[in-house]
Write a protein that holds these residues in place. Structure first.
Motif, short mmCIF file in Angstrom:
data_model
loop_
_atom_site.label_atom_id
_atom_site.label_comp_id
_atom_site.label_asym_id
_atom_site.label_seq_id
_atom_site.Cartn_x
_atom_site.Cartn_y
_atom_site.Cartn_z
N LEU A 156 1.36 9.53 -0.55
CA LEU A 156 2.08 9.13 0.67
C LEU A 156 2.44 10.36 1.50
O LEU A 156 2.32 10.34 2.73
CB LEU A 156 3.34 8.35 0.31
CG LEU A 156 4.13 7.78 1.49
CD1 LEU A 156 3.28 6.78 2.29
CD2 LEU A 156 5.41 7.11 1.00
N GLN B 86 0.82 -1.21 0.00
CA GLN B 86 0.00 0.00 0.00
C GLN B 86 0.86 1.26 0.00
O GLN B 86 0.57 2.22 -0.72
CB GLN B 86 -0.93 -0.03 1.22
CG GLN B 86 -2.07 0.97 1.14
CD GLN B 86 -3.05 0.79 2.27
OE1 GLN B 86 -3.10 1.62 3.18
NE2 GLN B 86 -3.84 -0.28 2.25
N GLU B 87 1.91 1.25 0.79
CA GLU B 87 2.78 2.43 0.87
C GLU B 87 3.43 2.74 -0.48
O GLU B 87 3.52 3.90 -0.89
CB GLU B 87 3.84 2.23 1.95
CG GLU B 87 4.63 3.48 2.27
CD GLU B 87 5.44 3.34 3.53
OE1 GLU B 87 6.68 3.44 3.43
OE2 GLU B 87 4.85 3.12 4.61
N ARG C 51 -5.10 6.89 5.53
CA ARG C 51 -4.52 6.15 6.65
C ARG C 51 -5.31 4.88 6.96
O ARG C 51 -4.98 4.16 7.89
CB ARG C 51 -4.48 7.05 7.89
CG ARG C 51 -3.56 8.26 7.74
CD ARG C 51 -3.62 9.17 8.95
NE ARG C 51 -2.75 10.33 8.78
CZ ARG C 51 -2.65 11.34 9.66
NH1 ARG C 51 -3.37 11.29 10.78
NH2 ARG C 51 -1.85 12.36 9.43
N ARG D 176 -0.70 11.54 3.23
CA ARG D 176 -1.09 10.68 4.34
C ARG D 176 -0.40 11.08 5.64
O ARG D 176 -0.95 10.92 6.74
CB ARG D 176 -0.78 9.22 4.01
CG ARG D 176 -1.33 8.23 5.03
CD ARG D 176 -1.00 6.81 4.68
NE ARG D 176 0.40 6.48 4.91
CZ ARG D 176 0.91 5.24 4.88
NH1 ARG D 176 0.11 4.22 4.58
NH2 ARG D 176 2.18 5.02 5.10
N LEU E 79 0.89 4.39 -2.76
CA LEU E 79 0.66 5.80 -2.43
C LEU E 79 1.84 6.65 -2.89
O LEU E 79 1.65 7.79 -3.33
CB LEU E 79 0.47 5.96 -0.92
CG LEU E 79 -0.76 5.28 -0.31
CD1 LEU E 79 -0.82 5.54 1.19
CD2 LEU E 79 -2.04 5.76 -0.97
N GLU E 80 3.04 6.10 -2.80
CA GLU E 80 4.23 6.84 -3.22
C GLU E 80 4.22 7.10 -4.73
O GLU E 80 4.71 8.12 -5.21
CB GLU E 80 5.48 6.06 -2.83
CG GLU E 80 6.78 6.81 -3.08
CD GLU E 80 7.99 6.02 -2.65
OE1 GLU E 80 9.08 6.63 -2.54
OE2 GLU E 80 7.86 4.79 -2.40
#
Length: 421
Positions: A204, A172-173, A230, A207, A176-177
């Motif tokens: 990211l 997921q991270e 989040r 967030r 988002l990045e």
């Protein structure tokens, strides 16, 4: 375990609808035009690759389209709407919790305890393609905002092949990045400029910002977007559509109109569509607004536009009363000597029609109007829209928009049903 949110999105929906009934269009550039065949409002992937831009006027793109043997279609909203309704109905075979977000998008609640989400997503896409012929993609995550991001990646990633499950995912991270700040659902161009000015360039980055600062810079909605990134749900599924506040019907004419009679015919036609919607949704209107205008790009000798509103203490859903209101408005704003290019109607002050109060005057006449229109609606539902209509409605009047390239309405009109040779 909390429920997962999935976003299903039909790929290049308008173009895909055209391909369902003509397989020779497969892998061929396709564009769909706006009302009056003016601008390009939808493109297939192949059309995007040859450099066709959204909103481009047809006359500017015509050479490039012809050079690449592209298919050009007028908008066929009757067909697109019917296929969309079939898609959304099929989704309820997988979950009762479905929010129809747009003509080609829907949010769904899925239970991660009952099925593997990736497998379920692929099953949904496969079944929808089998039942409707429309290719789709699905993004799955804990919230709507995250599901939007997952869907965006699923569409573009060859590895995902149309389905991406980010629900409690270690990837997921990274997702988002790789998502630019302007591609986050709910972050418009002005907000994205503000965020980039403060060094926030990706989902990211967003967030991780302070919630108090987010609430100040992006309002409460922006703070909720941060919370959704989040993994905290802040935008629940809207399983029942919110009550309508108004209904609008407007069109640009196929050619300019100068006389009152023809514009009146267009207004009656628009009004019949609105009144049909009112009764279908069991609503009645307190007010009506009629507007007309000339071509603002070709003032002759000057541009003219105007609007008038009529309101009543007694709401109605009967064509006959609404026509009286509309003609009252039209007579106030129509001016001789102008070539009109557009007209429209807005009804507002909507209330449930089953709770209308008794009238002091003309109550029996009004009830007779309503009984007649209920009978007309029933006939038109059974035998097709327009089977019974007001003579003044002019469904093919000179005001009618251009649709020279419209495909047949295969699924809703018996006269245009597909024939097999």
């Amino acid at each position: 375990m909390s429920q997962a949110i999935a976003l299903l999105d039909a790929n290049n929906f308008y173009a895909s609808c055209e391909r369902v009934f003509d397989r020779s269009l497969y892998k061929k550039p396709i564009v769909v035009l706006s009302n009056n065949d003016g601008c390009i409002v939808a493109r297939s992937e192949e059309a995007k690759k040859i450099g066709i831009s959204m909103g481009s006027p047809l006359f500017k793109a015509k050479g490039l389209l012809d050079d690449n043997d592209a298919a050009i279609f007028s908008s066929n909203y009757t067909l697109y709407g019917d296929i969309s309704a079939r898609m959304m109905e099929h989704l309820r075979d997988f979950t009762p919790q479905v929010e129809i977000y747009s003509i080609d998008e829907a949010f769904m609640a899925l239970d991660p305890a009952k099925a593997n989400l990736d497998s379920l997503g692929r099953e949904i896409c496969e079944q929808l393609y089998k039942w409707t012929g429309i290719p789709t993609s699905i993004g799955i995550a804990e919230t709507k905002v995250l599901a939007k991001i997952a869907n965006r990646i699923a569409k573009k990633s060859e590895k995902a092949k149309g389905v991406l499950d980010l629900y409690r995912s270690p990837h997921q991270e990274l997702a988002l990045e790789k998502t630019a700040i302007e591609d986050v659902w709910g972050i418009g161009s002005s907000y994205s400029q503000t965020l980039r000015y403060h060094g926030i360039h990706t989902a990211l980055d967003l967030r991780g910002i302070d919630l108090r600062w987010a609430r100040k810079a992006l309002t409460v909605v922006g703070a909720r977007i941060v919370m959704e990134l989040r993994g905290t749900p802040c935008f629940p599924l809207e399983l029942a559509p919110p009550p309508k506040q108004s209904i609008t019907c407007s069109r640009s004419f196929g050619r300019t109109i100068e006389n009152f009679k023809d514009i009146k015919g267009a207004v009656v036609f628009f009004l019949s569509r609105i009144a049909e919607k009112l009764r279908r949704h069991r609503l009645a209107a307190h007010s009506i607004t009629v507007f007309i205008g000339t071509d603002r790009f070709n003032p002759q000798p000057e541009h003219y536009s105007n609007a008038a509103t009529y309101s009543s203490a007694y709401p109605t859903d009967a064509d006959q009363e609404l026509q009286t209101w509309a003609f009252n408005c039209l007579s106030k704003i129509f001016r001789d000597g102008f070539a009109y290019r557009k007209a429209g109607i807005v009804v507002s002050g909507l209330v449930p029609s089953d709770k209308l109060t008794e009238r002091m005057f003309n109550d029996e006449r009004w009830e007779r109007f309503r009984r007649v229109m209920r009978a007309v609606d029933e006939i038109n539902r059974k035998f097709g829209r327009g089977t019974v209509q007001f003579a003044a409605a002019q469904p093919t009047g000179i005001w009618h928009g251009k649709a020279a390239r419209r495909s047949p309405r295969y699924t809703t009109n018996l006269e245009e049903i597909m024939t097999i040779r």
